[in-house]
Write a protein that holds these residues in place. Structure first.
Motif, PDB file in Angstrom:
ATOM      1  N   LEU A 189      44.263  35.942  46.843  1.00  0.00           N
ATOM      2  CA  LEU A 189      44.381  36.708  45.603  1.00  0.00           C
ATOM      3  C   LEU A 189      42.985  37.082  45.137  1.00  0.00           C
ATOM      4  N   SER A 190      42.674  38.375  45.155  1.00  0.00           N
ATOM      5  CA  SER A 190      41.365  38.848  44.715  1.00  0.00           C
ATOM      6  C   SER A 190      41.302  38.891  43.203  1.00  0.00           C
ATOM      7  N   GLN A 191      40.077  38.979  42.671  1.00  0.00           N
ATOM      8  CA  GLN A 191      39.933  39.025  41.216  1.00  0.00           C
ATOM      9  C   GLN A 191      40.246  40.400  40.660  1.00  0.00           C
ATOM     10  N   ARG A 192      40.190  41.426  41.506  1.00  0.00           N
ATOM     11  CA  ARG A 192      40.535  42.775  41.053  1.00  0.00           C
ATOM     12  C   ARG A 192      41.540  43.387  42.014  1.00  0.00           C
ATOM     13  N   ASN A 193      42.647  43.832  41.472  1.00  0.00           N
ATOM     14  CA  ASN A 193      43.680  44.476  42.275  1.00  0.00           C
ATOM     15  C   ASN A 193      43.973  45.842  41.671  1.00  0.00           C
ATOM     16  N   ASN A 194      43.543  46.891  42.342  1.00  0.00           N
ATOM     17  CA  ASN A 194      43.729  48.241  41.821  1.00  0.00           C
ATOM     18  C   ASN A 194      45.101  48.775  42.207  1.00  0.00           C
ATOM     19  N   GLU A 241      50.055  41.175  33.332  1.00  0.00           N
ATOM     20  CA  GLU A 241      51.262  41.395  34.127  1.00  0.00           C
ATOM     21  C   GLU A 241      50.932  41.855  35.539  1.00  0.00           C
ATOM     22  N   VAL A 242      49.898  42.697  35.662  1.00  0.00           N
ATOM     23  CA  VAL A 242      49.468  43.142  36.994  1.00  0.00           C
ATOM     24  C   VAL A 242      49.002  41.949  37.819  1.00  0.00           C
ATOM     25  N   GLN A 243      48.198  41.080  37.216  1.00  0.00           N
ATOM     26  CA  GLN A 243      47.700  39.921  37.954  1.00  0.00           C
ATOM     27  C   GLN A 243      48.845  38.987  38.343  1.00  0.00           C
ATOM     28  N   ARG A 244      49.828  38.842  37.455  1.00  0.00           N
ATOM     29  CA  ARG A 244      50.989  38.021  37.791  1.00  0.00           C
ATOM     30  C   ARG A 244      51.782  38.636  38.941  1.00  0.00           C
ATOM     31  N   ALA A 245      51.866  39.968  38.975  1.00  0.00           N
ATOM     32  CA  ALA A 245      52.591  40.636  40.057  1.00  0.00           C
ATOM     33  C   ALA A 245      51.915  40.371  41.403  1.00  0.00           C
ATOM     34  N   PHE A 246      50.588  40.429  41.436  1.00  0.00           N
ATOM     35  CA  PHE A 246      49.895  40.162  42.695  1.00  0.00           C
ATOM     36  C   PHE A 246      49.928  38.677  43.057  1.00  0.00           C
ATOM     37  N   GLU A 292      38.443  34.000  41.274  1.00  0.00           N
ATOM     38  CA  GLU A 292      38.541  34.209  39.826  1.00  0.00           C
ATOM     39  C   GLU A 292      39.930  34.731  39.445  1.00  0.00           C
ATOM     40  N   PRO A 293      40.981  33.940  39.642  1.00  0.00           N
ATOM     41  CA  PRO A 293      42.349  34.437  39.439  1.00  0.00           C
ATOM     42  C   PRO A 293      42.661  34.871  38.015  1.00  0.00           C
ATOM     43  N   ALA A 294      41.918  34.357  37.040  1.00  0.00           N
ATOM     44  CA  ALA A 294      42.191  34.735  35.655  1.00  0.00           C
ATOM     45  C   ALA A 294      41.069  35.561  35.053  1.00  0.00           C
ATOM     46  N   ASN A 295      40.235  36.152  35.903  1.00  0.00           N
ATOM     47  CA  ASN A 295      39.112  36.956  35.412  1.00  0.00           C
ATOM     48  C   ASN A 295      39.609  38.144  34.598  1.00  0.00           C
TER      49      ASN A 295
END
Length: 254
Positions: free
Chosen positions: A82-87, A145-150, A166-169
């Motif tokens: 899980l990356s810290q940024r998911n576009n 929500e996006v981070q939870r989806a990934f 950095e999962p919660a960055n």
């Protein structure tokens, strides 16, 4: 405890500069191993290397087997990242994004056979509280929500090890707590372990079982969280009294 991941003298160089310099480590079942240290210590580079995204020397072993001998589909079934940024650039639904985590389980290039896929996707949506948003476009979601989806995508992948950068960055406090609590819940299942980069030492200490303190690409100390995050060790690396700073910050809320 079963040793899941092991690194032996892992080195990553960009030109003449060693970003990760002869670092060895191990990750055992049930552990949440936190990578901590100042900016530029090589933490993110190390997890990119474990995920086979960067060239390196040395060896990284999966249960004793050189990880470079694994096919990409095999590796994806063992390690989820899980990356810290998911576009998100397309209007995929939440369920479609979560379903991408099952790609490694398809039996062939043109086959969509995945007997366990639907159950894993449902479980991932339930764990992350996204069931009611399954048909929502990713473009309409909040950052949390996006981070939870990934994260759900990685859960659906059903790996044995989670690697998190950095999962919660960039998330507010509510979502930080939610994401870390979800990962802790996931870790309770047998045969699992977590390796994550965390800049917030408070989060690292609260949720981690073990830690590696890195500085300039090297391991300064490895062990339990309490051993690694001792006052004198942190002061040596961060060049400040971290404990006093934390106490001063906490005092504002008393």
């Amino acid at each position: 405890m079963i040793q899941m991941l092991q690194g032996n003298q892992v080195t990553v160089r960009y030109g003449s500069h060693a970003v990760v310099d002869g670092l060895s480590f191990h990750l055992k079942e049930g552990q949440w191993l936190m990578l901590v240290g100042p900016n530029g210590a090589g933490k993110t580079t190390l997890i990119e290397t474990i995920a086979q995204g960067t060239s390196y020397s040395g060896r990284i072993l999966w249960k004793g087997r050189d990880i470079r001998t694994l096919k990409s589909s095999e590796l994806a079934q063992k390690i989820g990242v899980l990356s810290q940024r998911n576009n998100v650039g397309y209007a995929y639904t939440v369920e479609e994004v979560v379903g991408l985590g099952r790609y490694a389980y398809q039996s062939g290039l043109f086959s969509a056979k995945d007997d366990d896929g639907k159950a894993q996707i449902e479980k991932a949506l339930e764990m992350t509280g996204l069931g009611e948003l399954r048909h929502a476009s990713m473009l309409t979601l909040s950052g949390g929500e996006v981070q939870r989806a990934f994260l759900a995508q990685v859960f659906a992948q059903n790996p044995q090890v989670l690697i998190l950068d950095e999962p919660a960055n960039h998330l507010d406090l509510k979502y930080q707590q939610h994401i870390f609590s979800l990962i802790r819940q996931w870790l309770k299942e047998p045969g699992r372990a977590v390796l994550s980069v965390v800049h917030d030492l408070g989060l690292a200490r609260r949720y981690g079982t073990h830690a590696i303190l890195m500085d300039h690409g090297k391991s300064v100390l490895q062990g339990t969280v309490d051993e690694v995050m001792a006052p004198d060790i942190l002061q040596q690396v961060y060049e400040m009294d971290v404990y006093e700073w934390m106490r001063e910050m906490l005092a504002q809320w008393q």
